[in-house]
Design an enzyme around this catalytic site. Sequence first.
Site, PDB file in Angstrom:
ATOM      1  N   TYR A  71       0.701  -1.105  -0.013  1.00  6.61           N
ATOM      2  CA  TYR A  71       0.005  -0.047   0.020  1.00  6.61           C
ATOM      3  C   TYR A  71       0.893   1.004  -0.194  1.00  6.61           C
ATOM      4  O   TYR A  71       1.928   1.300   0.826  1.00  6.61           O
ATOM      5  CB  TYR A  71      -0.833   0.053   1.418  1.00  6.61           C
ATOM      6  CG  TYR A  71      -2.377  -0.125   0.869  1.00  6.61           C
ATOM      7  CD1 TYR A  71      -2.820   1.074   0.102  1.00  6.61           C
ATOM      8  CD2 TYR A  71      -3.136  -1.170   1.158  1.00  6.61           C
ATOM      9  CE1 TYR A  71      -4.183   0.575  -0.333  1.00  6.61           C
ATOM     10  CE2 TYR A  71      -4.418  -1.401   0.868  1.00  6.61           C
ATOM     11  CZ  TYR A  71      -4.978  -0.335   0.046  1.00  6.61           C
ATOM     12  OH  TYR A  71      -6.398  -0.551  -0.403  1.00  6.61           O
ATOM     13  N   ASP A 248      -7.128  14.857 -24.013  1.00 13.39           N
ATOM     14  CA  ASP A 248      -6.912  13.384 -23.629  1.00 13.39           C
ATOM     15  C   ASP A 248      -6.425  12.579 -24.666  1.00 13.39           C
ATOM     16  O   ASP A 248      -6.928  12.560 -26.048  1.00 13.39           O
ATOM     17  CB  ASP A 248      -8.355  12.879 -23.469  1.00 13.39           C
ATOM     18  CG  ASP A 248      -8.328  11.504 -23.329  1.00 13.39           C
ATOM     19  OD1 ASP A 248      -7.484  10.644 -23.499  1.00 13.39           O
ATOM     20  OD2 ASP A 248      -9.655  11.029 -23.037  1.00 13.39           O
ATOM     21  N   THR A 277      -4.055   7.162 -21.618  1.00 15.62           N
ATOM     22  CA  THR A 277      -3.680   5.751 -21.231  1.00 15.62           C
ATOM     23  C   THR A 277      -2.337   5.279 -21.503  1.00 15.62           C
ATOM     24  O   THR A 277      -1.582   6.060 -22.405  1.00 15.62           O
ATOM     25  CB  THR A 277      -4.644   4.779 -21.990  1.00 15.62           C
ATOM     26  OG1 THR A 277      -4.388   4.937 -23.391  1.00 15.62           O
ATOM     27  CG2 THR A 277      -5.866   4.988 -21.727  1.00 15.62           C
ATOM     28  N   LYS A 280      -2.125   1.938 -25.179  1.00 12.96           N
ATOM     29  CA  LYS A 280      -2.560   1.872 -26.670  1.00 12.96           C
ATOM     30  C   LYS A 280      -1.332   2.132 -27.423  1.00 12.96           C
ATOM     31  O   LYS A 280      -0.453   1.308 -27.451  1.00 12.96           O
ATOM     32  CB  LYS A 280      -3.860   2.938 -26.993  1.00 12.96           C
ATOM     33  CG  LYS A 280      -4.837   2.683 -25.984  1.00 12.96           C
ATOM     34  CD  LYS A 280      -5.886   3.866 -26.254  1.00 12.96           C
ATOM     35  CE  LYS A 280      -7.261   3.483 -25.896  1.00 12.96           C
ATOM     36  NZ  LYS A 280      -7.775   3.781 -24.236  1.00 12.96           N
ATOM     37  N   ARG A 286      -1.512  -1.597 -19.269  1.00 12.43           N
ATOM     38  CA  ARG A 286      -2.750  -1.254 -18.940  1.00 12.43           C
ATOM     39  C   ARG A 286      -2.992  -0.069 -17.568  1.00 12.43           C
ATOM     40  O   ARG A 286      -2.893  -0.498 -16.602  1.00 12.43           O
ATOM     41  CB  ARG A 286      -3.927  -2.254 -18.679  1.00 12.43           C
ATOM     42  CG  ARG A 286      -5.323  -1.908 -18.582  1.00 12.43           C
ATOM     43  CD  ARG A 286      -6.166  -3.116 -19.203  1.00 12.43           C
ATOM     44  NE  ARG A 286      -5.806  -3.510 -20.388  1.00 12.43           N
ATOM     45  CZ  ARG A 286      -6.333  -3.156 -21.498  1.00 12.43           C
ATOM     46  NH1 ARG A 286      -7.283  -2.052 -21.289  1.00 12.43           N
ATOM     47  NH2 ARG A 286      -6.084  -3.539 -22.457  1.00 12.43           N
TER      48      ARG A 286
HETATM   49  N1  PLP Z   1     -10.019   8.300 -23.148  1.00 10.83           N
HETATM   50  C1  PLP Z   1     -10.036   7.893 -24.487  1.00 10.83           C
HETATM   51  C2  PLP Z   1      -9.600   8.916 -25.652  1.00 10.83           C
HETATM   52  C3  PLP Z   1     -10.123   6.539 -24.738  1.00 10.83           C
HETATM   53  O1  PLP Z   1     -10.142   6.374 -26.091  1.00 10.83           O
HETATM   54  C4  PLP Z   1     -10.275   5.525 -23.880  1.00 10.83           C
HETATM   55  C5  PLP Z   1     -10.690   4.093 -24.119  1.00 10.83           C
HETATM   56  O2  PLP Z   1     -10.942   3.552 -25.065  1.00 10.83           O
HETATM   57  C6  PLP Z   1     -10.201   6.164 -22.375  1.00 10.83           C
HETATM   58  C7  PLP Z   1      -9.898   7.368 -22.187  1.00 10.83           C
HETATM   59  C8  PLP Z   1     -10.194   5.096 -21.441  1.00 10.83           C
HETATM   60  O3  PLP Z   1      -9.273   4.431 -21.043  1.00 10.83           O
HETATM   61  P1  PLP Z   1      -9.616   3.309 -20.059  1.00 10.83           P
HETATM   62  O4  PLP Z   1     -10.314   2.014 -20.874  1.00 10.83           O
HETATM   63  O5  PLP Z   1      -8.119   2.706 -19.686  1.00 10.83           O
HETATM   64  O6  PLP Z   1     -10.364   3.500 -18.936  1.00 10.83           O
END
Ligand code: PLP
Length: 485
Positions: A71, A248, A277, A280, A286
């Site tokens: 933790y 994002d 993320t 990808k 992940r």
């Molecule tokens: N933001 C975007 C642009 C995404 O395409 C995705 C997932 O496909 C996410 C956030 C969410 O990611 P996660 O599945 O790791 O929560």
Amino acid sequence: MAQQPHTAASAAADTAFRSALDVVAGVEPRIAAAIGQELADQRGSLKLIASENYASPAVLLTMGNWLSDKYAEGTVGRRFYAGCRNVDTVEGIAAEHARELFGADHAYVQPHSGIDANLTAFWAVLSQRIESPALERAAVRNVNDLTEEDWARLRQELGNQRMLGMSLDTGGHLTHGFRPNISGKMFEQRSYGTDPATGLIDYDALRETAREFRPLIIVAGYSAYPRLVDFRRMREIADEVGATLMVDMAHFAGLVAGKVLTGDHDPVPHAHIVTTTTHKSLRGPRGGMVLCQSELAEHVDRGCPLVLGGPLSHVMAAKAVALAEARRPEFQAYARAVVANARALAEGLLRRGGKLVTGGTDNHLVLADVSGYGLTGRQAEAALLDSGIVTNRNSVPQDPNGAWYTSGVRLGTPALTTRGLGTAEMDEIADLIHTVLRATAPATTAKGSPSKAAYTLDAALRDATAKRAADLLAPYPLYPGVDLV
Ligand code: PLP
């Protein structure tokens, strides 16, 4: 660029994965079998899911250890638990790699996923722009010191903010203020979209909406937009209306890391805050991550325990390894190849008469409109899957079939590029896709109308396509040297 052929490292990975599975099989053999089967499945199909990749053995192996047992709520050097020195090392190295790779003032590597990274970012902005001024006005340092009346007022204010994000049907993501996600329940949301004539983001319309709506946050970034985004322009619009610009970059982080997206197309110098993320195009474990300018750093660092549980230290370690990989020159070659492959796939489809949203691609993904084949996205996705080609259905702008059946199929090249496939193979894949879709037809429902889900496809053509797909993959083994089944 691609995974290494048989080397000492792949032999070591083989031993490590085999030993791990032997240990697992000693406790629950069905789980060991499923893990082995997943490798076989991934090896056997053409993975064109734009949001997936293959992490390296080093990244995968970094996750399977006792860091998971610790933790470590808090941040580096400031934990709510004792005995966190190794987690501090891990988190510190991951954040250092992230800052240096992306040129960010600050990096927060704890988010467990992309959704968590976005939630952390939203609350960081709310904390900076709504909560901190409220504390200042009340001349207290902590929310616990507010009167009941001030606390009630602050909670109302926090729940009464606006967000402007890209619409779902033009490529935005559910977490950008849409009702099924918590972001849509937290914020009053408006969307911006693309110009129906070109399919490109309509910045003038976006500016008009921003001027009228006055959002606290403008969210840029997408999961199904095949073109470049002008982040400099987005920042100008945000500045004009006093909004925080959040980008994002979950989908295209690997292209930013690999220096394919630079200048106005690199979000980091322009946005106040950037989320991503790590699994990808970035090819890590992940997970999620937040980068931000220094004014937001202390607010971002409150992610745990504000919205996150205890950090996944084993995953932060794997993020550090993946980010170290992404800092190597080979990763830049990889990112360039991802884009070249997407372009070759798009050109191959266009040449065979396919219809693509925006007419092509500048990034890692292609959005094919399958209505010209007389199919829904759902039928196209299923027919391709049966033929050994894994894609996912996706809405196209103003989609008449809605978000469930859709009229599109999203195709992405990060995974197959990791495996080593190049532009010649992409043209062959375009041929496979076109051949399957041309041969697929909607089934007829009991009422005599065309189904939106069921379809017919000649079994011999399906099997021949799956064989061609397997032949294409054969020279590019996934995790070469790892021999589990
Ligand atoms: N933001 C975007 C642009 C995404 O395409 C995705 C997932 O496909 C996410 C956030 C969410 O990611 P996660 O599945 O790791 O929560």
